[in-house]
Scaffold this motif. Structure first.
Motif, PDB file in Angstrom:
ATOM      1  N   GLU A 182       0.852  -1.097   0.028  1.00 38.52           N
ATOM      2  CA  GLU A 182       0.056  -0.178  -0.048  1.00 38.52           C
ATOM      3  C   GLU A 182       1.098   1.411  -0.021  1.00 38.52           C
ATOM      4  O   GLU A 182       2.030   1.322   0.510  1.00 38.52           O
ATOM      5  CB  GLU A 182      -0.908  -0.111   1.175  1.00 38.52           C
ATOM      6  CG  GLU A 182      -2.097  -0.858   0.946  1.00 38.52           C
ATOM      7  CD  GLU A 182      -1.835  -2.557   1.492  1.00 38.52           C
ATOM      8  OE1 GLU A 182      -2.500  -3.303   1.183  1.00 38.52           O
ATOM      9  OE2 GLU A 182      -0.553  -2.603   1.974  1.00 38.52           O
ATOM     10  N   LYS A 183       0.187   2.415  -0.395  1.00 35.74           N
ATOM     11  CA  LYS A 183       0.946   3.621  -0.676  1.00 35.74           C
ATOM     12  C   LYS A 183       1.078   4.238   0.711  1.00 35.74           C
ATOM     13  O   LYS A 183       2.168   5.122   1.032  1.00 35.74           O
ATOM     14  CB  LYS A 183       0.191   4.559  -1.539  1.00 35.74           C
ATOM     15  CG  LYS A 183       0.054   3.941  -2.944  1.00 35.74           C
ATOM     16  CD  LYS A 183      -0.736   5.262  -3.954  1.00 35.74           C
ATOM     17  CE  LYS A 183      -0.686   4.522  -5.114  1.00 35.74           C
ATOM     18  NZ  LYS A 183      -1.742   5.610  -6.141  1.00 35.74           N
ATOM     19  N   SER A 184       0.540   3.986   1.791  1.00 35.16           N
ATOM     20  CA  SER A 184       0.630   4.613   3.054  1.00 35.16           C
ATOM     21  C   SER A 184       0.142   3.605   4.235  1.00 35.16           C
ATOM     22  O   SER A 184      -0.637   2.811   4.010  1.00 35.16           O
ATOM     23  CB  SER A 184      -0.074   6.223   3.271  1.00 35.16           C
ATOM     24  OG  SER A 184      -1.605   5.781   3.210  1.00 35.16           O
ATOM     25  N   ILE A 185       0.647   4.071   5.436  1.00 33.38           N
ATOM     26  CA  ILE A 185       0.335   3.244   6.579  1.00 33.38           C
ATOM     27  C   ILE A 185      -0.280   3.989   7.578  1.00 33.38           C
ATOM     28  O   ILE A 185       0.185   5.173   8.108  1.00 33.38           O
ATOM     29  CB  ILE A 185       1.768   2.597   7.020  1.00 33.38           C
ATOM     30  CG1 ILE A 185       2.919   2.115   5.745  1.00 33.38           C
ATOM     31  CG2 ILE A 185       1.516   1.277   8.099  1.00 33.38           C
ATOM     32  CD1 ILE A 185       1.989   0.726   5.107  1.00 33.38           C
ATOM     33  N   SER A 186      -1.117   3.362   8.362  1.00 28.51           N
ATOM     34  CA  SER A 186      -1.893   3.729   9.621  1.00 28.51           C
ATOM     35  C   SER A 186      -1.388   2.422  10.571  1.00 28.51           C
ATOM     36  O   SER A 186      -1.555   1.507  10.282  1.00 28.51           O
ATOM     37  CB  SER A 186      -3.164   4.185   9.685  1.00 28.51           C
ATOM     38  OG  SER A 186      -3.450   5.513   8.802  1.00 28.51           O
ATOM     39  N   LEU A 187      -1.344   3.107  11.898  1.00 22.05           N
ATOM     40  CA  LEU A 187      -1.187   2.016  13.014  1.00 22.05           C
ATOM     41  C   LEU A 187      -2.245   2.099  14.251  1.00 22.05           C
ATOM     42  O   LEU A 187      -2.640   3.197  14.451  1.00 22.05           O
ATOM     43  CB  LEU A 187       0.073   2.143  13.802  1.00 22.05           C
ATOM     44  CG  LEU A 187       1.407   2.152  12.672  1.00 22.05           C
ATOM     45  CD1 LEU A 187       2.632   2.543  13.479  1.00 22.05           C
ATOM     46  CD2 LEU A 187       1.684   0.852  11.958  1.00 22.05           C
ATOM     47  N   ILE A 188      -2.587   0.972  14.553  1.00 27.29           N
ATOM     48  CA  ILE A 188      -3.631   0.986  15.780  1.00 27.29           C
ATOM     49  C   ILE A 188      -3.015  -0.050  16.757  1.00 27.29           C
ATOM     50  O   ILE A 188      -2.944  -1.049  16.723  1.00 27.29           O
ATOM     51  CB  ILE A 188      -5.052   0.604  15.483  1.00 27.29           C
ATOM     52  CG1 ILE A 188      -5.968   0.815  16.491  1.00 27.29           C
ATOM     53  CG2 ILE A 188      -5.072  -0.560  14.659  1.00 27.29           C
ATOM     54  CD1 ILE A 188      -7.569   0.782  16.184  1.00 27.29           C
ATOM     55  N   GLY A 189      -2.867   0.464  18.003  1.00 21.32           N
ATOM     56  CA  GLY A 189      -2.050  -0.222  19.165  1.00 21.32           C
ATOM     57  C   GLY A 189      -2.900  -0.220  20.393  1.00 21.32           C
ATOM     58  O   GLY A 189      -3.451   0.735  20.845  1.00 21.32           O
ATOM     59  N   TYR A 190      -3.217  -1.328  20.817  1.00 30.01           N
ATOM     60  CA  TYR A 190      -3.816  -1.754  22.045  1.00 30.01           C
ATOM     61  C   TYR A 190      -3.263  -2.111  23.015  1.00 30.01           C
ATOM     62  O   TYR A 190      -2.191  -3.089  22.953  1.00 30.01           O
ATOM     63  CB  TYR A 190      -5.091  -2.753  21.642  1.00 30.01           C
ATOM     64  CG  TYR A 190      -5.598  -3.582  22.955  1.00 30.01           C
ATOM     65  CD1 TYR A 190      -6.494  -2.614  23.621  1.00 30.01           C
ATOM     66  CD2 TYR A 190      -5.397  -4.841  23.313  1.00 30.01           C
ATOM     67  CE1 TYR A 190      -6.847  -3.373  24.921  1.00 30.01           C
ATOM     68  CE2 TYR A 190      -5.736  -5.481  24.295  1.00 30.01           C
ATOM     69  CZ  TYR A 190      -6.408  -4.570  25.161  1.00 30.01           C
ATOM     70  OH  TYR A 190      -7.044  -5.392  26.548  1.00 30.01           O
TER      71      TYR A 190
END
Length: 223
Positions: free
Chosen positions: A97-105
Motif C-alpha cells: 500500500e502507498k501509506s500506513i496507519s497504526l492502531i495499538g491496543y
C-alpha cells in the motif's frame, strides 16, 4: 524472541492504505477469536484500506498477580520495545500500500512508541496512529514521535480502566501514569486526546470494549 509476523487480515476496499493492528501482550493469542470484531469495528469507523495484524511471541500466559507483576511486566515490556525498535519500520516498509496507519491496543502502544522513533527508516508515509488503552507513560516524548506523522496521533483513554491501572502502576513501581488512563502530557497540534471513560460503561481492559467505541471516537472525523 522469534522474528515478528505481519499478516494481512483483509484486503482493501478501494483505497491503497494499510492499517496495522498491534495488540500487545500475548498478541499472537486470541486474535482468531476476536478477528471479526476488529474488522467490524474498523470498518464501521470508516476505514477503507487493507487491514494487517503484526504479532510477536510473548512470555507464557500464566495469570498476572501482585507478586509477579513487576517481573513479568519487565519481560513483556522489553519484548514490545524490541519489536518497535528493531522490526516495526522495516516490516511495514514491505507492504504494497502507498501509506500506513497504526492502531495499538495496550502494550501495542509500546511497540508504536519505539517504532515511531525510526520513521526515517520507512520509505512510506505513516498517516494516523490510534492508541487504545495504551500501556505507555503519558509523560514520554510523544510530541517528538507525533511530529513525524502525516496525520494525527489519537490517544483514546479510559480513566476507569482498573486492570491497566493495577498492572501498569505495579509494573512501573507506581512511578508513572499510562496514556491509557489519562491524556498524553505533551501539547502538540498532531496529538488528540479523547476521553472515552463515559462511553466505555465498564472498567474492563478488554479490547472489545475499546473497539466498541472506535466508530464514535475516531469515525469519519479522522478516516
Amino acid at each position: 524472541m522469534d522474528h515478528p509476523n505481519l499478516v494481512r487480515v483483509e484486503s482493501n476496499r478501494g483505497r491503497s492504505e494499510a492499517l496495522v493492528i498491534l495488540r500487545g501482550y500475548l498478541s499472537e493469542k486470541g486474535f482468531v477469536k476476536n478477528k471479526q470484531f476488529w474488522i467490524d469495528a474498523i470498518r464501521q469507523a470508516g476505514w477503507k484500506g487493507s487491514i494487517y495484524h503484526l504479532w510477536w511471541e510473548s512470555p507464557g500466559n500464566s495469570a498476572w498477580n501482585r507478586i509477579c507483576i513487576h517481573r513479568r511486566w519487565k519481560r513483556v515490556k522489553k519484548r514490545a520495545e524490541r519489536v518497535g525498535k528493531y522490526h516495526l519500520s522495516s516490516m511495514i516498509s514491505t507492504l504494497p500500500e502507498k501509506s500506513i496507519s497504526l492502531i495499538g491496543y495496550s502494550l501495542g502502544a509500546r511497540v508504536i512508541y519505539d517504532g515511531l522513533a525510526h520513521l526515517s527508516d520507512c520509505p512510506k508515509p505513516v498517516d494516523d496512529v490510534i492508541l487504545l488503552g495504551g500501556a505507555v507513560r503519558r509523560n514520554k516524548e510523544w510530541g517528538i514521535r507525533a511530529s513525524g506523522l502525516r496525520g494525527h496521533l489519537i490517544n483514546i483513554y479510559n480513566s476507569d480502566d482498573e486492570i491497566l491501572d493495577l498492572i501498569f502502576k505495579v509494573g512501573e513501581l507506581y512511578l508513572r501514569s499510562p496514556c491509557g488512563l489519562k491524556p498524553i502530557e505533551d501539547r502538540h497540534p498532531k496529538i488528540i486526546n479523547i476521553n472515552a471513560t463515559s462511553l466505555m460503561g465498564t472498567s474492563s481492559h478488554k479490547e472489545r470494549h475499546y473497539l466498541s467505541i472506535l466508530p464514535q471516537t475516531v469515525g469519519r472525523r479522522y478516516w
